[in-house]
Design a protein around this motif. Structure first.
Motif, PDB file in Angstrom:
ATOM      1  N   PRO A  35      52.210  47.501  53.331  1.00 30.77           N
ATOM      2  CA  PRO A  35      51.710  46.787  52.151  1.00 30.77           C
ATOM      3  C   PRO A  35      50.660  45.745  52.555  1.00 30.77           C
ATOM      4  O   PRO A  35      50.749  45.132  53.617  1.00 30.77           O
ATOM      5  CB  PRO A  35      52.959  46.127  51.577  1.00 30.77           C
ATOM      6  N   ARG A  37      49.740  43.318  50.221  1.00 33.63           N
ATOM      7  CA  ARG A  37      49.986  42.128  49.406  1.00 33.63           C
ATOM      8  C   ARG A  37      51.460  41.735  49.459  1.00 33.63           C
ATOM      9  O   ARG A  37      52.333  42.588  49.579  1.00 33.63           O
ATOM     10  CB  ARG A  37      49.596  42.389  47.959  1.00 33.63           C
ATOM     11  N   LYS A  39      54.968  40.187  47.710  1.00 35.91           N
ATOM     12  CA  LYS A  39      55.652  40.655  46.504  1.00 35.91           C
ATOM     13  C   LYS A  39      55.071  40.023  45.234  1.00 35.91           C
ATOM     14  O   LYS A  39      54.852  40.702  44.236  1.00 35.91           O
ATOM     15  CB  LYS A  39      57.142  40.333  46.619  1.00 35.91           C
ATOM     16  N   SER A  40      54.802  38.720  45.257  1.00 35.39           N
ATOM     17  CA  SER A  40      54.290  38.066  44.044  1.00 35.39           C
ATOM     18  C   SER A  40      52.869  38.525  43.711  1.00 35.39           C
ATOM     19  O   SER A  40      52.536  38.707  42.536  1.00 35.39           O
ATOM     20  CB  SER A  40      54.370  36.551  44.165  1.00 35.39           C
ATOM     21  N   CYS A  41      52.037  38.743  44.723  1.00 40.52           N
ATOM     22  CA  CYS A  41      50.681  39.227  44.451  1.00 40.52           C
ATOM     23  C   CYS A  41      50.689  40.679  43.981  1.00 40.52           C
ATOM     24  O   CYS A  41      49.874  41.067  43.141  1.00 40.52           O
ATOM     25  CB  CYS A  41      49.804  39.064  45.688  1.00 40.52           C
ATOM     26  N   ARG A  42      51.622  41.491  44.507  1.00 36.85           N
ATOM     27  CA  ARG A  42      51.749  42.874  44.011  1.00 36.85           C
ATOM     28  C   ARG A  42      52.146  42.876  42.546  1.00 36.85           C
ATOM     29  O   ARG A  42      51.599  43.638  41.741  1.00 36.85           O
ATOM     30  CB  ARG A  42      52.794  43.640  44.830  1.00 36.85           C
ATOM     31  N   ALA A  43      53.095  42.011  42.186  1.00 37.35           N
ATOM     32  CA  ALA A  43      53.538  41.933  40.788  1.00 37.35           C
ATOM     33  C   ALA A  43      52.402  41.459  39.888  1.00 37.35           C
ATOM     34  O   ALA A  43      52.206  41.981  38.788  1.00 37.35           O
ATOM     35  CB  ALA A  43      54.738  41.009  40.667  1.00 37.35           C
ATOM     36  N   LYS A  45      49.165  41.787  40.397  1.00 41.78           N
ATOM     37  CA  LYS A  45      48.174  42.859  40.278  1.00 41.78           C
ATOM     38  C   LYS A  45      48.667  43.951  39.331  1.00 41.78           C
ATOM     39  O   LYS A  45      47.915  44.463  38.512  1.00 41.78           O
ATOM     40  CB  LYS A  45      47.881  43.449  41.655  1.00 41.78           C
ATOM     41  N   LYS A  46      49.951  44.278  39.432  1.00 43.30           N
ATOM     42  CA  LYS A  46      50.532  45.317  38.581  1.00 43.30           C
ATOM     43  C   LYS A  46      50.471  44.926  37.110  1.00 43.30           C
ATOM     44  O   LYS A  46      50.212  45.759  36.239  1.00 43.30           O
ATOM     45  CB  LYS A  46      51.977  45.557  38.996  1.00 43.30           C
ATOM     46  N   ASN A  47      50.711  43.647  36.802  1.00 40.39           N
ATOM     47  CA  ASN A  47      50.756  43.191  35.416  1.00 40.39           C
ATOM     48  C   ASN A  47      49.430  42.645  34.912  1.00 40.39           C
ATOM     49  O   ASN A  47      49.354  42.200  33.768  1.00 40.39           O
ATOM     50  CB  ASN A  47      51.842  42.125  35.260  1.00 40.39           C
ATOM     51  N   SER A  48      48.379  42.677  35.718  1.00 39.39           N
ATOM     52  CA  SER A  48      47.118  42.054  35.326  1.00 39.39           C
ATOM     53  C   SER A  48      46.461  42.733  34.129  1.00 39.39           C
ATOM     54  O   SER A  48      45.789  42.087  33.346  1.00 39.39           O
ATOM     55  CB  SER A  48      46.147  42.028  36.509  1.00 39.39           C
ATOM     56  N   LYS A  50      48.039  44.170  31.633  1.00 41.49           N
ATOM     57  CA  LYS A  50      48.895  44.144  30.454  1.00 41.49           C
ATOM     58  C   LYS A  50      48.698  42.837  29.680  1.00 41.49           C
ATOM     59  O   LYS A  50      48.580  41.783  30.270  1.00 41.49           O
ATOM     60  CB  LYS A  50      50.368  44.254  30.857  1.00 41.49           C
TER      61      LYS A  50
END
Length: 91
Positions: A35, A37, A39-43, A45-48, A50
């Motif tokens: 990985p 990123r 965990k918080s940066c992955r989250a 990016k995933k929710n950006s 929405k």
């Protein structure tokens, strides 16, 4: 077999641990790259993409406390706070 690794997040620059368990999971799924990123940066990016979820305030029909719900409450059906809803669901 696997050992915890300390990696640096490409977004925030903070160090994070890529645990042995996570490495094993990545290997099982066939992922070839570690990985980039934390965990918080992955989250983030995933929710950006929405939109922010709008919550509505109402009063719990059972206990009278404030309840925040993701829908516009109407007066024809009772609305419960999360605690009362969980209690009722168990019964």
């Amino acid at each position: 077999m696997y050992q915890d690794k300390t990696l640096v997040c490409k977004d925030c620059g903070n160090e994070f641990v890529f645990t042995a368990g996570e490495q094993e999971f990545y290997a099982e799924k066939g992922f070839q790259h570690e990985p980039l990123r934390c965990k918080s940066c992955r989250a983030a990016k995933k929710n950006s993409g929405k939109p922010a979820r709008e919550l509505f305030s109402t009063t719990c029909a059972r206990c009278g406390k404030e309840a925040k719900v993701p829908f516009q409450p109407s007066n024809d059906r009772p609305v419960y706070c999360s605690d009362c809803y969980a209690e009722m669901k168990q019964q």
